[in-house]
Motif scaffolding. Structure first.
Motif, PDB file in Angstrom:
ATOM      1  N   GLY A  32       0.813  -1.203   0.000  1.00 54.45           N
ATOM      2  CA  GLY A  32       0.000   0.000   0.000  1.00 54.45           C
ATOM      3  C   GLY A  32       0.854   1.264   0.000  1.00 54.45           C
ATOM      4  O   GLY A  32       2.063   1.222   0.250  1.00 54.45           O
ATOM      5  N   ILE A  33       0.209   2.359  -0.277  1.00 53.94           N
ATOM      6  CA  ILE A  33       0.845   3.673  -0.242  1.00 53.94           C
ATOM      7  C   ILE A  33       0.052   4.546   0.713  1.00 53.94           C
ATOM      8  O   ILE A  33      -1.162   4.695   0.555  1.00 53.94           O
ATOM      9  CB  ILE A  33       0.877   4.328  -1.642  1.00 53.94           C
ATOM     10  N   ASP A  34       0.726   5.093   1.708  1.00 49.14           N
ATOM     11  CA  ASP A  34       0.104   6.067   2.607  1.00 49.14           C
ATOM     12  C   ASP A  34       0.469   7.439   2.069  1.00 49.14           C
ATOM     13  O   ASP A  34       1.625   7.856   2.136  1.00 49.14           O
ATOM     14  CB  ASP A  34       0.604   5.886   4.037  1.00 49.14           C
ATOM     15  N   ALA A  35      -0.497   8.125   1.520  1.00 50.86           N
ATOM     16  CA  ALA A  35      -0.237   9.376   0.809  1.00 50.86           C
ATOM     17  C   ALA A  35      -0.245  10.615   1.697  1.00 50.86           C
ATOM     18  O   ALA A  35      -0.171  11.740   1.187  1.00 50.86           O
ATOM     19  CB  ALA A  35      -1.256   9.550  -0.320  1.00 50.86           C
ATOM     20  N   HIS A  36      -0.310  10.434   3.020  1.00 50.82           N
ATOM     21  CA  HIS A  36      -0.327  11.614   3.888  1.00 50.82           C
ATOM     22  C   HIS A  36       0.265  11.247   5.248  1.00 50.82           C
ATOM     23  O   HIS A  36      -0.434  10.766   6.134  1.00 50.82           O
ATOM     24  CB  HIS A  36      -1.764  12.114   4.075  1.00 50.82           C
ATOM     25  N   THR A  37       1.570  11.457   5.379  1.00 52.24           N
ATOM     26  CA  THR A  37       2.227  11.189   6.658  1.00 52.24           C
ATOM     27  C   THR A  37       2.946  12.440   7.146  1.00 52.24           C
ATOM     28  O   THR A  37       3.208  13.363   6.371  1.00 52.24           O
ATOM     29  CB  THR A  37       3.243  10.037   6.556  1.00 52.24           C
ATOM     30  N   HIS A  38       3.245  12.454   8.431  1.00 53.38           N
ATOM     31  CA  HIS A  38       4.019  13.538   9.040  1.00 53.38           C
ATOM     32  C   HIS A  38       5.111  12.883   9.880  1.00 53.38           C
ATOM     33  O   HIS A  38       4.889  12.511  11.022  1.00 53.38           O
ATOM     34  CB  HIS A  38       3.137  14.427   9.923  1.00 53.38           C
ATOM     35  N   LEU A  39       6.278  12.731   9.285  1.00 49.98           N
ATOM     36  CA  LEU A  39       7.398  12.101   9.968  1.00 49.98           C
ATOM     37  C   LEU A  39       8.470  13.139  10.237  1.00 49.98           C
ATOM     38  O   LEU A  39       8.772  13.963   9.374  1.00 49.98           O
ATOM     39  CB  LEU A  39       7.955  10.963   9.111  1.00 49.98           C
ATOM     40  N   ASP A  40       9.035  13.104  11.440  1.00 47.05           N
ATOM     41  CA  ASP A  40      10.094  14.054  11.815  1.00 47.05           C
ATOM     42  C   ASP A  40       9.647  15.502  11.639  1.00 47.05           C
ATOM     43  O   ASP A  40      10.458  16.369  11.304  1.00 47.05           O
ATOM     44  CB  ASP A  40      11.362  13.810  10.988  1.00 47.05           C
ATOM     45  N   LEU A  41       8.373  15.784  11.841  1.00 48.13           N
ATOM     46  CA  LEU A  41       7.847  17.123  11.583  1.00 48.13           C
ATOM     47  C   LEU A  41       7.831  17.971  12.849  1.00 48.13           C
ATOM     48  O   LEU A  41       7.063  17.699  13.770  1.00 48.13           O
ATOM     49  CB  LEU A  41       6.426  17.040  11.018  1.00 48.13           C
ATOM     50  N   PRO A  42       8.679  18.999  12.894  1.00 49.68           N
ATOM     51  CA  PRO A  42       8.585  19.929  14.014  1.00 49.68           C
ATOM     52  C   PRO A  42       7.421  20.890  13.760  1.00 49.68           C
ATOM     53  O   PRO A  42       7.227  21.363  12.645  1.00 49.68           O
ATOM     54  CB  PRO A  42       9.923  20.672  13.971  1.00 49.68           C
ATOM     55  N   PHE A  43       6.624  21.157  14.800  1.00 40.48           N
ATOM     56  CA  PHE A  43       5.492  22.048  14.597  1.00 40.48           C
ATOM     57  C   PHE A  43       5.058  22.655  15.923  1.00 40.48           C
ATOM     58  O   PHE A  43       4.752  21.934  16.875  1.00 40.48           O
ATOM     59  CB  PHE A  43       4.312  21.285  13.965  1.00 40.48           C
ATOM     60  N   THR A  57       4.100  -0.108   1.852  1.00 44.51           N
ATOM     61  CA  THR A  57       5.510  -0.119   1.466  1.00 44.51           C
ATOM     62  C   THR A  57       6.053   1.250   1.099  1.00 44.51           C
ATOM     63  O   THR A  57       7.258   1.426   0.995  1.00 44.51           O
ATOM     64  CB  THR A  57       5.740  -1.083   0.287  1.00 44.51           C
ATOM     65  N   THR A  58       5.160   2.219   0.901  1.00 40.92           N
ATOM     66  CA  THR A  58       5.582   3.568   0.527  1.00 40.92           C
ATOM     67  C   THR A  58       4.779   4.587   1.319  1.00 40.92           C
ATOM     68  O   THR A  58       3.562   4.462   1.441  1.00 40.92           O
ATOM     69  CB  THR A  58       5.350   3.821  -0.981  1.00 40.92           C
ATOM     70  N   VAL A  59       5.471   5.580   1.839  1.00 42.80           N
ATOM     71  CA  VAL A  59       4.800   6.715   2.477  1.00 42.80           C
ATOM     72  C   VAL A  59       5.135   7.973   1.685  1.00 42.80           C
ATOM     73  O   VAL A  59       6.211   8.092   1.111  1.00 42.80           O
ATOM     74  CB  VAL A  59       5.203   6.894   3.963  1.00 42.80           C
ATOM     75  N   ILE A  60       4.174   8.861   1.638  1.00 42.86           N
ATOM     76  CA  ILE A  60       4.419  10.160   1.004  1.00 42.86           C
ATOM     77  C   ILE A  60       4.305  11.202   2.105  1.00 42.86           C
ATOM     78  O   ILE A  60       3.232  11.463   2.629  1.00 42.86           O
ATOM     79  CB  ILE A  60       3.456  10.447  -0.159  1.00 42.86           C
ATOM     80  N   ASP A  61       5.447  11.755   2.455  1.00 45.09           N
ATOM     81  CA  ASP A  61       5.552  12.714   3.537  1.00 45.09           C
ATOM     82  C   ASP A  61       5.575  14.122   2.941  1.00 45.09           C
ATOM     83  O   ASP A  61       5.375  14.296   1.740  1.00 45.09           O
ATOM     84  CB  ASP A  61       6.821  12.427   4.349  1.00 45.09           C
TER      85      ASP A  61
END
Length: 173
Positions: free
Chosen positions: A51-62, A84-88
């Motif tokens: 699968g592809i997760d098309a909306h991630t927030h990794l290592d995001l300072p906020f 198998t794929t993330v879109i950050d």
């Protein structure tokens, strides 16, 4: 070589073998006989694309904190779930270039990500310099989407003129 699995695609479900070479699917068919270092018997199992997760927030300072997952823990969790794929999101710093943003976020992920990843490019300062970078971001960096904010005025938000300019430039490529 994955043998005897029920292969699921976007259009079909059928019994087949899958031969993988150099981390890529080489062939799919019945009773494949290629020599393989590893043979997995998938009888009774479904075999389908990751699968592809098309909306991630990794290592995001906020706003004085950061996201719970970094590229290691986030991609690891994704893989355990069959993704198998993330879109950050790669964030442009106000006043900075898009190329700098992509480089910085690739550096954040480097050595940590254990799954595939790509980036939406968050544009926080659209100007003539940014406009000139759009084509390169699409053609050389593989960016397929641009993110803008209509909130967080003074931090991430761009105005209507900038958003229309970005959309007009992005649609060319």
């Amino acid at each position: 070589l994955i043998k005897n699995g029920t292969v699921v695609t976007a259009t079909d479900t059928y019994l087949a073998d899958i031969y993988i070479e150099d981390e890529r699917i080489h062939s799919i068919g019945r009773d494949l006989s290629q020599q393989a270092k590893t043979v997995i018997d998938a009888k009774g199992c479904y075999v389908f694309p990751g699968g592809i997760d098309a909306h991630t927030h990794l290592d995001l300072p906020f706003m004085g904190t950061s996201s719970s997952d970094d590229f290691e823990t986030g991609t690891r969790a994704a893989l355990f779930g069959g993704t198998t794929t993330v879109i950050d999101f790669a964030f442009q710093k106000p006043g900075g270039s898009l190329k700098e943003a992509m480089g910085a976020w690739h550096e954040i992920a480097r050595g940590k990500a254990i799954g595939d990843y790509a980036f939406h490019l968050a544009v926080t300062d659209f100007n003539e310099n940014t406009r000139a970078e759009i084509r390169e971001m699409v053609e050389r960096e593989g960016v397929t989407s641009f993110k803008t904010f209509m909130a967080y005025k003074g931090a991430l938000m761009i105005d209507d003129r900038q958003m229309i300019g970005l959309m007009g430039e992005a649609k060319k490529w």
